[in-house]
Design a protein around this motif. Structure first.
Motif, PDB file in Angstrom:
ATOM      1  N   VAL A  96       0.843  -1.199   0.000  1.00 12.22           N
ATOM      2  CA  VAL A  96       0.000   0.000   0.000  1.00 12.22           C
ATOM      3  C   VAL A  96       0.879   1.250   0.000  1.00 12.22           C
ATOM      4  O   VAL A  96       0.634   2.205  -0.746  1.00 12.22           O
ATOM      5  N   ALA A  97       1.919   1.241   0.831  1.00  7.75           N
ATOM      6  CA  ALA A  97       2.808   2.405   0.944  1.00  7.75           C
ATOM      7  C   ALA A  97       3.495   2.704  -0.382  1.00  7.75           C
ATOM      8  O   ALA A  97       3.559   3.870  -0.809  1.00  7.75           O
ATOM      9  N   GLU A  98       4.004   1.661  -1.048  1.00  6.37           N
ATOM     10  CA  GLU A  98       4.704   1.894  -2.311  1.00  6.37           C
ATOM     11  C   GLU A  98       3.751   2.319  -3.414  1.00  6.37           C
ATOM     12  O   GLU A  98       4.104   3.145  -4.273  1.00  6.37           O
ATOM     13  N   THR A  99       2.553   1.753  -3.427  1.00  7.78           N
ATOM     14  CA  THR A  99       1.556   2.168  -4.413  1.00  7.78           C
ATOM     15  C   THR A  99       1.177   3.625  -4.205  1.00  7.78           C
ATOM     16  O   THR A  99       1.074   4.412  -5.157  1.00  7.78           O
ATOM     17  N   LEU A 100       0.990   3.987  -2.945  1.00  7.90           N
ATOM     18  CA  LEU A 100       0.600   5.364  -2.638  1.00  7.90           C
ATOM     19  C   LEU A 100       1.740   6.336  -2.931  1.00  7.90           C
ATOM     20  O   LEU A 100       1.513   7.453  -3.410  1.00  7.90           O
TER      21      LEU A 100
END
Length: 215
Positions: free
Chosen positions: A100-104
């Motif tokens: 989620v962090a990398e996508t965001l």
């Protein structure tokens, strides 16, 4: 069809627990992943280092190993005692939060730099700039890849079956003890997973239509 109808209670219980694992893990991963994603683009170097270290450490660790740690290592740390289901949610949340962090973070990078500079120019702090300017636009930009992350999370819940969590992945072992043909059971489990992924894909299309950026 007899395999399904004769063991409907097992299927209902298994997929009910699967949905609970998925929903709780998705919620915690979204919250933690948003915090870590913001840390990854923070102007404060130590925050970036912590965020980068967390992502690289947890994302590069196999989910099975992470689940193994929570199932067998956590109980030996003298921390509050919780059940295997809660431990599985912790493992799934921590693991998915890195994606989620990398996508965001990728979504934040699509926002023009001028908007961040304009935010600072009118006196917004980093937290206010992220909350009111950057993150809303980033979420709109990453709806398809973010939904892919949650679809992967849904399928990853089956890993919990190996650690005494009786979710959908546990149905085959349970029904094998009743003498049901394994291949038929697996086909039914796969069928219901396809249905659930179809629901998530439908939610993705709704969000895309409502929140898409006009170009």
């Amino acid at each position: 069809m007899d395999t399904l109808l004769n063991n409907l209670d097992v299927f209902v219980d298994g997929f009910t627990l699967t949905l609970q694992l998925f929903l709780w893990a998705a919620l915690f991963a979204l919250i933690l992943g948003t915090i870590v994603g913001a840390m990854r683009v923070s102007p404060i170097a130590p925050m970036r280092w912590v965020g980068t270290g967390y992502v690289n450490l947890v994302r590069n660790t196999p989910l099975t190993l992470l689940m193994f740690f929570f199932a067998f290592g956590y109980p030996k740390l003298d921390l509050p005692s919780v059940g295997y289901t809660q431990l599985a949610i912790m493992a799934l949340s921590l693991y998915t939060a890195t994606y989620v962090a990398e996508t965001l973070r990728a979504g934040i990078n699509t926002v023009p730099v001028g908007q961040a500079e304009a935010s600072r120019a009118i006196g917004l702090t980093f937290g206010q700039s992220m909350s009111f300017v950057l993150l809303p636009q980033a979420f709109r930009a990453v709806i398809p890849p973010m939904m892919s992350v949650f679809i992967a999370l849904l399928k990853n819940t089956t890993v919990a079956a190996g650690f005494s969590v009786a979710e959908a992945g546990y149905i085959r072992a349970n029904l094998s003890e009743r003498g049901e043909p394994a291949i038929v059971v697996l086909l039914w489990v796969a069928f219901f997973f396809v249905l659930l992924v179809g629901v998530l894909s439908y939610v993705q299309r709704i969000l895309e239509n409502r929140l898409k950026v006009a170009r």
